[in-house]
Design a protein around this motif. Structure first.
Motif, PDB file in Angstrom:
ATOM      1  N   LEU A  44      98.411  -8.404  51.204  1.00 22.37           N
ATOM      2  CA  LEU A  44      99.393  -6.929  50.876  1.00 22.37           C
ATOM      3  C   LEU A  44      99.440  -6.655  49.967  1.00 22.37           C
ATOM      4  CD1 LEU A  44     102.138  -6.143  53.951  1.00 22.37           C
ATOM      5  CD2 LEU A  44     102.220  -5.957  50.911  1.00 22.37           C
ATOM      6  N   TRP A  45      99.980  -7.683  48.698  1.00 20.53           N
ATOM      7  CA  TRP A  45      99.771  -7.032  47.764  1.00 20.53           C
ATOM      8  C   TRP A  45      99.144  -6.227  46.911  1.00 20.53           C
ATOM      9  CZ3 TRP A  45     104.872  -5.053  47.442  1.00 20.53           C
ATOM     10  CH2 TRP A  45     105.870  -5.598  47.805  1.00 20.53           C
ATOM     11  N   ARG A  46      97.886  -6.625  47.725  1.00 22.82           N
ATOM     12  CA  ARG A  46      96.869  -5.353  47.079  1.00 22.82           C
ATOM     13  C   ARG A  46      97.206  -4.179  46.605  1.00 22.82           C
ATOM     14  NH1 ARG A  46      91.859  -5.390  46.150  1.00 22.82           N
ATOM     15  NH2 ARG A  46      90.212  -4.506  46.249  1.00 22.82           N
ATOM     16  N   TYR A  47      98.230  -3.553  48.011  1.00 28.09           N
ATOM     17  CA  TYR A  47      98.093  -2.323  48.522  1.00 28.09           C
ATOM     18  C   TYR A  47      99.424  -2.287  46.626  1.00 28.09           C
ATOM     19  CZ  TYR A  47      94.450  -3.125  51.346  1.00 28.09           C
ATOM     20  OH  TYR A  47      93.393  -3.172  51.783  1.00 28.09           O
ATOM     21  N   ALA A  48      99.849  -3.265  45.613  1.00 30.98           N
ATOM     22  CA  ALA A  48     101.200  -2.388  45.587  1.00 30.98           C
ATOM     23  C   ALA A  48     101.219  -0.680  45.150  1.00 30.98           C
ATOM     24  CB  ALA A  48     101.011  -3.757  44.289  1.00 30.98           C
ATOM     25  N   PRO A  49     100.057  -0.674  44.150  1.00 30.37           N
ATOM     26  CA  PRO A  49      99.651   0.324  43.842  1.00 30.37           C
ATOM     27  C   PRO A  49     101.071   1.407  44.310  1.00 30.37           C
ATOM     28  CG  PRO A  49      97.765  -0.171  43.094  1.00 30.37           C
ATOM     29  CD  PRO A  49      98.593  -1.566  43.970  1.00 30.37           C
ATOM     30  N   ASP A  52     102.718   9.202  42.542  1.00 32.23           N
ATOM     31  CA  ASP A  52     101.464   9.679  41.449  1.00 32.23           C
ATOM     32  C   ASP A  52     101.093   9.975  41.847  1.00 32.23           C
ATOM     33  OD1 ASP A  52     100.087  10.769  39.704  1.00 32.23           O
ATOM     34  OD2 ASP A  52     101.400  10.077  37.525  1.00 32.23           O
ATOM     35  N   GLU A  53     100.357  11.220  43.020  1.00 33.69           N
ATOM     36  CA  GLU A  53      98.663  10.851  43.795  1.00 33.69           C
ATOM     37  C   GLU A  53      97.209  11.637  42.487  1.00 33.69           C
ATOM     38  OE1 GLU A  53      99.238  12.909  47.626  1.00 33.69           O
ATOM     39  OE2 GLU A  53     100.708  11.255  48.046  1.00 33.69           O
ATOM     40  N   THR A  54      97.831  12.364  41.875  1.00 34.70           N
ATOM     41  CA  THR A  54      97.035  12.617  40.526  1.00 34.70           C
ATOM     42  C   THR A  54      96.669  10.993  40.237  1.00 34.70           C
ATOM     43  OG1 THR A  54      98.597  14.731  39.762  1.00 34.70           O
ATOM     44  CG2 THR A  54      96.994  14.780  39.216  1.00 34.70           C
ATOM     45  N   ALA A  55      97.098  10.420  39.360  1.00 36.14           N
ATOM     46  CA  ALA A  55      96.669   9.195  38.683  1.00 36.14           C
ATOM     47  C   ALA A  55      96.241   8.666  39.996  1.00 36.14           C
ATOM     48  CB  ALA A  55      97.651   8.492  38.865  1.00 36.14           C
ATOM     49  N   LEU A  56      96.458   8.198  40.549  1.00 39.08           N
ATOM     50  CA  LEU A  56      95.758   7.800  42.306  1.00 39.08           C
ATOM     51  C   LEU A  56      94.677   8.025  42.713  1.00 39.08           C
ATOM     52  CD1 LEU A  56      98.841   6.383  44.460  1.00 39.08           C
ATOM     53  CD2 LEU A  56      97.704   5.077  43.240  1.00 39.08           C
ATOM     54  N   GLY A  92      89.619   1.473  42.878  1.00 35.52           N
ATOM     55  CA  GLY A  92      89.290   0.839  41.917  1.00 35.52           C
ATOM     56  C   GLY A  92      91.388   0.346  41.180  1.00 35.52           C
ATOM     57  N   VAL A  93      91.732   0.863  41.461  1.00 35.00           N
ATOM     58  CA  VAL A  93      93.247   0.449  41.669  1.00 35.00           C
ATOM     59  C   VAL A  93      94.359  -0.802  42.023  1.00 35.00           C
ATOM     60  CG1 VAL A  93      94.970   2.016  43.053  1.00 35.00           C
ATOM     61  CG2 VAL A  93      95.104   1.842  41.102  1.00 35.00           C
ATOM     62  N   LEU A  94      93.212  -0.932  43.033  1.00 32.56           N
ATOM     63  CA  LEU A  94      93.629  -1.776  43.574  1.00 32.56           C
ATOM     64  C   LEU A  94      93.427  -3.413  43.684  1.00 32.56           C
ATOM     65  CD1 LEU A  94      92.948  -0.748  47.213  1.00 32.56           C
ATOM     66  CD2 LEU A  94      95.006  -0.480  46.197  1.00 32.56           C
ATOM     67  N   ALA A  95      94.117  -4.526  43.377  1.00 36.76           N
ATOM     68  CA  ALA A  95      93.319  -5.626  42.749  1.00 36.76           C
ATOM     69  C   ALA A  95      93.916  -6.469  43.293  1.00 36.76           C
ATOM     70  CB  ALA A  95      94.172  -5.617  41.227  1.00 36.76           C
ATOM     71  N   GLY A  96      93.565  -8.044  43.346  1.00 35.49           N
ATOM     72  CA  GLY A  96      94.517  -9.262  43.888  1.00 35.49           C
ATOM     73  C   GLY A  96      94.354  -9.238  45.619  1.00 35.49           C
ATOM     74  N   ALA A 131     104.724   4.402  42.764  1.00 34.48           N
ATOM     75  CA  ALA A 131     106.074   5.476  43.060  1.00 34.48           C
ATOM     76  C   ALA A 131     106.782   6.406  42.323  1.00 34.48           C
ATOM     77  CB  ALA A 131     106.773   4.514  43.729  1.00 34.48           C
ATOM     78  N   THR A 132     107.077   7.157  42.782  1.00 36.16           N
ATOM     79  CA  THR A 132     107.360   8.037  41.632  1.00 36.16           C
ATOM     80  C   THR A 132     108.796   9.336  42.652  1.00 36.16           C
ATOM     81  OG1 THR A 132     106.588   9.655  42.384  1.00 36.16           O
ATOM     82  CG2 THR A 132     105.543   9.412  40.558  1.00 36.16           C
TER      83      THR A 132
END
Ligand SMILES: [Zn+2]
Length: 413
Positions: A59-64, A42-46, A52-56, A10-11
């Motif tokens: 619901l908090w798997r989507y923390a990014p 930061d949609e460029t980074a996402l 692959g940025v998701l982990a766990g 989040a930015t």
């Protein structure tokens, strides 16, 4: 940071009306035009990192793609990761090619509300609040109370006097303070919303708080991930104030921009006929007008004045060629029985309203039966109050028991 605690991307906050950006903070509206705020990432980074940025898990798997920076604030009761159920028998019954139900009943308090309660209460911790509050017909109240208890925060819950007994019991058990209000949601929410400005409690209402709202976006991410980063052609979502609908659309649009999915689904907004401010405005192609409403069995949809979020739902429908519809209480109760018998899914009236609306829209040919359709069924039936079937018991001996079993199972001789 370990892979189990992914960072938030989040930015800033951004106004949905004028586009003005504001730093991440506890802000409920645009300081420039008063418009509603939504979160930006930061949609460029996402886009570069991909799913692959998701982990766990859960619901908090989507923390990014959620706005809670510190993993210590990410309060959880095990929400999310609800089943996306293929429903072939129901599809045959409705005459549609493919039907899935995203069933939110297995969430910790039995409803989709847990997705937004977890981010609301996490945000309350993030911004240093010690108390939460919400005005509720029952589901939001029990959910916010449970998550507040889990986080060690006080909760002041205002509950609808006609809320079902199981919901009231649940709220009484989990809330620090439970207050029953007279009238309907619309009667109290305007007054309560003014108190939010005093910052006596963290706003866990559905009308403005972008941090709360954001948690419900995960329903879209989960549907896409469960389908291998594809999406259904059509998603039917219930609309009271519009939180689930807007957040699901936000999630799908975000994934489309990130290149995580090829295209977003067509969104269908589903309301109870007795509280159909959005659906009637959409049908008549006119601005939203508040309705004076009475009781509907779909208690969670009993909002006659969806306010600015209702206008946001209409904007989405008009910009994306979406569809809106409503269903009478009798149709909702028939859909509840159908879903239970055809697929074994026991949902409350609020939860099955979207299915009842889909049936009606199919009959009106407003939804294509050859599309792959996903219906969001937003609550369990286990918190619904209804007269039980007869409690007249039968006294058995072995012979009468054997006779009854053979009779009921249709076994002759
Ligand atoms: Zn603005």
């Amino acid at each position: 940071m370990t892979s189990e605690t992914p960072e938030s991307f989040a930015t800033e906050l951004r106004c949905i009306d004028c586009g003005m950006a504001a730093p991440l903070g506890y802000r409920l509206q645009c300081s420039f035009c008063g418009g509603l705020l939504e979160l930006a990432y930061d949609e460029t980074a996402l886009a570069r990192r991909g799913p692959g940025v998701l982990a766990g898990t859960g619901l908090w798997r989507y923390a990014p793609v959620l706005p809670i920076a510190d993993p210590a604030h990410r309060v959880t009761l095990g929400e999310g990761r609800t089943p996306l159920l293929e429903c072939p028998a129901l599809a045959r019954h409705l005459g549609v090619r493919r039907l899935r139900v995203k069933f939110e009943g297995p969430n910790p308090t039995g409803t989709v509300k847990d997705r937004s309660s977890t981010t609301a209460v996490a945000a309350a911790l993030q911004f240093g609040f010690t108390a939460t509050s919400v005005v509720s017909s029952g589901n939001a109240g029990s959910s916010i109370a449970a998550y507040s208890a889990r986080a060690g925060l006080r909760s002041l819950i205002f509950a609808y006097e006609k809320a079902s007994a199981p919901k009231l019991l649940h709220m009484a058990a989990t809330a620090t303070d439970l207050v029953i209000y007279q009238g309907v949601y619309d009667d109290l929410i305007t007054l309560w919303d003014r108190l939010v400005e005093d910052r006596l409690f963290f706003d866990c209402g559905a009308s403005r708080n972008a941090y709360k709202h954001e948690g419900k976006k995960t329903i879209a991410y989960e549907i896409a991930e469960q389908m291998g980063w594809r999406v259904p052609d059509v998603v039917v979502a219930p609309v009271a104030v519009g939180e689930t609908f807007i957040a699901a659309h936000r999630g799908f649009s975000e994934m489309e921009r990130l290149g995580w999915i090829a295209r977003r689904p067509l969104m269908v907004a589903a309301q109870a006929t007795r509280a159909n401010a959005v659906a009637s405005a959409w049908r008549e192609n006119r601005p939203l007008q508040p309705l004076r409403i009475g009781y509907t069995v779909a208690e969670g949809l009993a909002a006659g004045n969806p306010g600015r979020k209702g206008e946001w739902v209409l904007r989405i429908l008009r910009e994306t060629s979406g569809v809106a519809g409503d269903a009478e209480d009798e149709e909702i109760l028939r859909a509840q029985a159908l879903l239970a018998r055809a697929e074994g899914i026991w949902a409350g009236p609020t939860g099955v309203a979207a299915l009842a609306v889909l049936q009606r829209l199919l009959a009106e040919k407003a939804v294509d039966p050859d599309a792959s359709i996903c219906v969001i069924v937003s609550e369990t039936g286990l918190k619904t109050e209804a007269p039980p079937p007869s409690r007249q018991g039968i006294a058995f001996d072995e012979e009468s028991l054997r006779r009854l079993v053979r009779e009921r199972l249709g076994i002759g001789g």
